[in-house]
Design an enzyme around this catalytic site. Structure first.
Site, PDB file in Angstrom:
ATOM      1  N   ASN A 196     -10.362  -8.085  -0.519  1.00  0.00           N
ATOM      2  CA  ASN A 196      -9.921  -7.633   0.807  1.00  0.00           C
ATOM      3  C   ASN A 196     -11.055  -7.831   1.806  1.00  0.00           C
ATOM      4  OD1 ASN A 196      -7.369  -6.295  -0.119  1.00  0.00           O
ATOM      5  ND2 ASN A 196      -8.816  -5.058  -1.282  1.00  0.00           N
ATOM      6  N   ASP A 242       0.883  -1.168   0.000  1.00  0.00           N
ATOM      7  CA  ASP A 242       0.000   0.000   0.000  1.00  0.00           C
ATOM      8  C   ASP A 242       0.917   1.212   0.000  1.00  0.00           C
ATOM      9  OD1 ASP A 242      -2.049  -1.794   0.271  1.00  0.00           O
ATOM     10  OD2 ASP A 242      -2.655  -1.189   2.273  1.00  0.00           O
ATOM     11  N   ASP A 300     -13.426  -4.006  -1.373  1.00  0.00           N
ATOM     12  CA  ASP A 300     -13.110  -3.631   0.015  1.00  0.00           C
ATOM     13  C   ASP A 300     -14.380  -3.748   0.871  1.00  0.00           C
ATOM     14  OD1 ASP A 300     -10.295  -2.485  -0.351  1.00  0.00           O
ATOM     15  OD2 ASP A 300     -11.432  -1.324  -1.812  1.00  0.00           O
ATOM     16  N   GLY A 346      -7.172   4.974  -8.048  1.00  0.00           N
ATOM     17  CA  GLY A 346      -7.445   6.177  -8.839  1.00  0.00           C
ATOM     18  C   GLY A 346      -7.766   5.937 -10.294  1.00  0.00           C
TER      19      GLY A 346
HETATM   20  O1  1PR Z   1     -10.834   2.998  -5.179  1.00  0.00           O
HETATM   21  O2  1PR Z   1      -9.852   2.443  -7.384  1.00  0.00           O
HETATM   22  O3  1PR Z   1      -8.932   4.313  -6.031  1.00  0.00           O
HETATM   23  O4  1PR Z   1      -8.596   1.976  -5.361  1.00  0.00           O
HETATM   24  C1  1PR Z   1      -8.069   2.214  -4.097  1.00  0.00           C
HETATM   25  C2  1PR Z   1      -7.312   0.988  -3.690  1.00  0.00           C
HETATM   26  O5  1PR Z   1      -6.593   1.301  -2.511  1.00  0.00           O
HETATM   27  C3  1PR Z   1      -8.210  -0.199  -3.385  1.00  0.00           C
HETATM   28  O6  1PR Z   1      -7.625  -1.364  -3.909  1.00  0.00           O
HETATM   29  C4  1PR Z   1      -8.221  -0.264  -1.856  1.00  0.00           C
HETATM   30  O7  1PR Z   1      -8.239  -1.597  -1.425  1.00  0.00           O
HETATM   31  C5  1PR Z   1      -6.904   0.390  -1.487  1.00  0.00           C
HETATM   32  N1  1PR Z   1      -6.973   1.149  -0.232  1.00  0.00           N
HETATM   33  C6  1PR Z   1      -7.571   2.331  -0.069  1.00  0.00           C
HETATM   34  N2  1PR Z   1      -7.374   2.749   1.207  1.00  0.00           N
HETATM   35  C7  1PR Z   1      -6.652   1.831   1.817  1.00  0.00           C
HETATM   36  C8  1PR Z   1      -6.181   1.863   3.189  1.00  0.00           C
HETATM   37  O8  1PR Z   1      -5.585   0.935   3.718  1.00  0.00           O
HETATM   38  N3  1PR Z   1      -6.449   2.977   3.899  1.00  0.00           N
HETATM   39  N4  1PR Z   1      -5.696  -0.287   1.169  1.00  0.00           N
HETATM   40  C9  1PR Z   1      -6.393   0.810   0.916  1.00  0.00           C
HETATM   41  C10 1PR Z   1      -6.228  -1.448   1.163  1.00  0.00           C
HETATM   42  C11 1PR Z   1      -5.855  -3.583   1.670  1.00  0.00           C
HETATM   43  C12 1PR Z   1      -4.935  -4.563   1.202  1.00  0.00           C
HETATM   44  C13 1PR Z   1      -3.950  -4.928   2.288  1.00  0.00           C
HETATM   45  C14 1PR Z   1      -4.458  -6.275   2.694  1.00  0.00           C
HETATM   46  C15 1PR Z   1      -3.450  -7.125   3.354  1.00  0.00           C
HETATM   47  N5  1PR Z   1      -5.289  -2.282   1.600  1.00  0.00           N
HETATM   48  O9  1PR Z   1      -4.301  -4.212   0.078  1.00  0.00           O
HETATM   49  O10 1PR Z   1      -2.707  -4.844   1.756  1.00  0.00           O
HETATM   50  O11 1PR Z   1      -5.592  -6.096   3.538  1.00  0.00           O
HETATM   51  O12 1PR Z   1      -3.071  -6.567   4.571  1.00  0.00           O
HETATM   52  P1  1PR Z   1      -2.575  -7.486   5.752  1.00  0.00           P
HETATM   53  O13 1PR Z   1      -1.887  -8.660   5.165  1.00  0.00           O
HETATM   54  O14 1PR Z   1      -1.586  -6.632   6.496  1.00  0.00           O
HETATM   55  O15 1PR Z   1      -3.778  -7.821   6.564  1.00  0.00           O
HETATM   56  P2  1PR Z   1      -9.622   2.981  -6.019  1.00  0.00           P
END
Ligand code: 1PR
Length: 579
Positions: free
Chosen positions: A499, A276, A434, A363
């Site tokens: 996710n 991320d 998500d 994005g």
């Molecule tokens: O909506 O097309 O702009 O995409 C945004 C992208 O960014 C989406 O794929 C969304 O999942 C991700 N995202 C947005 N905000 C966050 C955040 O954390 N604040 N991350 C985020 C999502 C989830 C996973 C994470 C796993 C494994 N992160 O990618 O890496 O849950 O984590 P773990 O092994 O530590 O539990 P758009």
């Protein structure tokens, strides 16, 4: 491959180069160590180091270019049919759809040059569609005539017998004859991504140098004399793939580091490292990781958690054995990604040294910048592909597209999902979901698919539905993960990254109820994500669900569990993985 149109390449003047999207003013990139020159290996010695590349402008061949350059060779691009005839060795990484590729080749006279070059037994390496085009015809949007050098028809995989289509991932080769470039790679996994394949027959048997099993036995490579073609992607198959390319580019080289003995039998379950990425408060692009999507430290300064530099970490995970690396530009929903040059630079530098598939998300949507300039989601995706992504991942915009589709029952063809998968093929489009659990006492309380949960809710609830969110989990929508997954499959998604906000960063294991629900509902591959805290969580998700891959972030970033330990554990549990 499934990319029926050449949005950027139809006219002959633009045939060999994609239009560059103008970018907004650059910010200085600060993303870690970019000097990886020590990785690259010199080609033999003389002027033999020029490779001719046939790139007809249909999509992303950056990975092939990077791999060739990494091996120390220079690239000369084909501009005219004569360049094909003059080539010392020719690499043809076919991309896009069969019909469109044939149209470009025949309009430009390259089809005849190619046939003549191959008939003269000149050194040739076709990759993916570059293999399929050698056959008589393809059923992809067809029948469509091919170059007709090899007897047989290219057809679609049959998903009715439970095999997921596209065939995405690392599969085993059965070498059937002296294949030259594949000599040392039998019993190793190589990376495939395709929905169509050529089948062996008595008529083409003499061409076949290896096959692969996926529902049925298909042609994985062909060889006759100096003519080679592979259905898989050597440029994305790690060290094994690089050794194949090296053998083709420099057959006399004694520098070839032979891959160790392999034990591959079938399609491997993939282990994916996810980064991320976002800018911290100083403007530096950092890898971060939150708990349930909250990425700020709970300190007085409330700073963004900084777990490392994206290029360095991606390179490390590649060396550690990650089967893919994903970058999620997590503030992409509010910041325009084409204004985010450092993210594009991260991709460019990473793809120079990382030879497994790279996915990037965040994005991807239509956007009008502050000067009033409109960018389509296809342009945003194209810039990501041009910068080195093999797949793009769509989050929020896919939710809106699915909601609209479920409301109207009409596929407009205009959503980002439909447009990008039409141009680049559905295997290049991941939808990132998500969801958040919503517990219920009675499953009839909602008109959405529910599950009977393995662990009761806070008030003893036995059921839950999984509410999809947008904008990084900030806004819940009235659509469930099950409904979304089915809708986006119909709209052209080739894979789902699933996710779970409740499990994210918790280290207590994947949400098996959710992953089973979704992976049973669709016939495209599903990547399980969120919650991995130990190797046993990976075997659990593969044993209890139909997930094709499992993704983790926190345990790898915090160095709690190396990727290799996860793979050793899976092997011990009898689950096939790439070693
Ligand atoms: O909506 O097309 O702009 O995409 C945004 C992208 O960014 C989406 O794929 C969304 O999942 C991700 N995202 C947005 N905000 C966050 C955040 O954390 N604040 N991350 C985020 C999502 C989830 C996973 C994470 C796993 C494994 N992160 O990618 O890496 O849950 O984590 P773990 O092994 O530590 O539990 P758009």
């Amino acid at each position: 491959m499934e990319a029926p149109s050449f949005a950027y390449s139809a006219s002959s003047s633009s045939l060999l180069s994609l239009r560059k999207t103008p970018l907004s003013s650059p910010r200085l990139p600060r993303f870690g160590n970019t000097k990886h020159k020590n990785f690259s290996i010199r080609a033999s010695s003389s002027g033999d180091s020029v490779v001719t590349l046939l790139d007809y402008g249909a999509g992303n061949v950056r990975s092939v270019r990077n791999a060739i350059r990494f091996l120390g060779f220079e690239i000369k691009d084909v501009q005219t049919p004569q360049d094909i005839l003059n080539a010392r060795q020719l690499v043809f990484p076919g991309v896009g759809a069969f019909a469109a590729a044939m149209e470009v080749l025949s309009k430009t006279g390259m089809d005849e040059a190619l046939c003549s070059y191959i008939e003269k037994d000149r050194p040739f390496l076709g990759i993916c569609l570059g293999l399929q085009l050698l056959f008589e015809s393809s059923e992809e949007n067809g029948p469509v005539k091919g170059l007709g050098l090899i007897p047989g028809t290219v057809g679609r995989f049959d998903s009715s017998n439970g095999f997921r289509v596209p065939h995405i991932g690392w599969n085993a080769l059965q070498i059937t004859k002296d294949s030259g470039i594949l000599d040392d790679v039998g019993n190793h996994h190589v990376y495939f991504v395709h929905s169509y394949r050529a089948m062996p027959s008595d008529d083409n048997n003499e061409w076949i140098s290896s096959t692969c099993d996926y529902g049925d036995k298909f042609i994985a490579s062909i060889r006759r004399g100096n003519v080679h073609a592979v259905q898989f992607h050597p440029e994305k198959s790690g060290d094994v793939g690089l050794s194949i390319l090296r053998k083709f580019l420099n057959p006399k080289s004694n520098m070839t580091k032979k891959p160790g003995e392999g034990k591959a039998l079938k399609l491997a379950k993939r282990v994916i490292a996810c980064l991320d990425v976002r800018a911290n408060d100083n403007g530096d692009l950092v890898v971060t990781k939150g708990d349930q999507y909250d990425v700020r430290e709970h300190t007085k300064e409330n700073e963004v958690r900084n777990l490392g530099k994206p290029v360095d970490l991606a390179g490390q995970y590649y060396k550690d054995g990650a089967d893919e690396v994903s970058f999620l530009n997590i503030t992409g929903f509010r910041d325009f990604p084409l204004g985010d040059l450092p993210m594009l630079q991260v991709l460019r530098y990473t793809s120079e040294n990382v030879f497994v598939p790279l996915t990037v998300g965040g994005g991807i949507r239509d956007f009008t910048d502050s000067t009033g300039r409109y960018y389509s989601s296809l342009e945003v995706a194209s810039e990501y592909f041009r910068s080195g992504a093999d797949k793009i991942s769509i989050g929020s915009d896919a939710v809106y597209a699915a909601e609209e589709y479920l409301r109207t029952g009409v596929k407009t063809g205009k959503t980002s999902l439909e447009q990008i998968s039409r141009v680049y093929g559905n295997q290049a489009v991941v939808v990132s979901i998500d969801p958040r659990r919503v517990y219920l006492k009675d499953p009839n309380d909602v008109q959405l698919k529910t599950v009977r949960v393995s662990n009761l809710g806070p008030n003893g609830e036995e059921y839950a539905w999984y509410q999809c969110t947008v904008n990084g989990g900030r806004e819940g929508r009235q659509i469930g993960a099950y409904e979304l997954a089915k809708a986006v499959e119909e709209l052209g998604a080739g894979e789902i990254l699933l996710n779970c906000i409740d499990c994210d960063g918790q280290g207590k294991g994947f949400d098996v109820d959710l992953i089973k629900l979704v992976s049973d509902a669709v016939s495209i591959p599903v990547i399980a994500s969120s919650g991995a805290g130990a190797p046993a969580h990976f075997s659990e998700v593969f044993n209890k669900t139909n997930a094709s891959a499992a993704l983790a972030a926190g345990i790898f970033h915090r160095k709690e569990v190396p990727i290799q330990s996860v793979k050793e554990h899976l092997l011990k549990e009898g689950i096939e993985v790439r070693i």
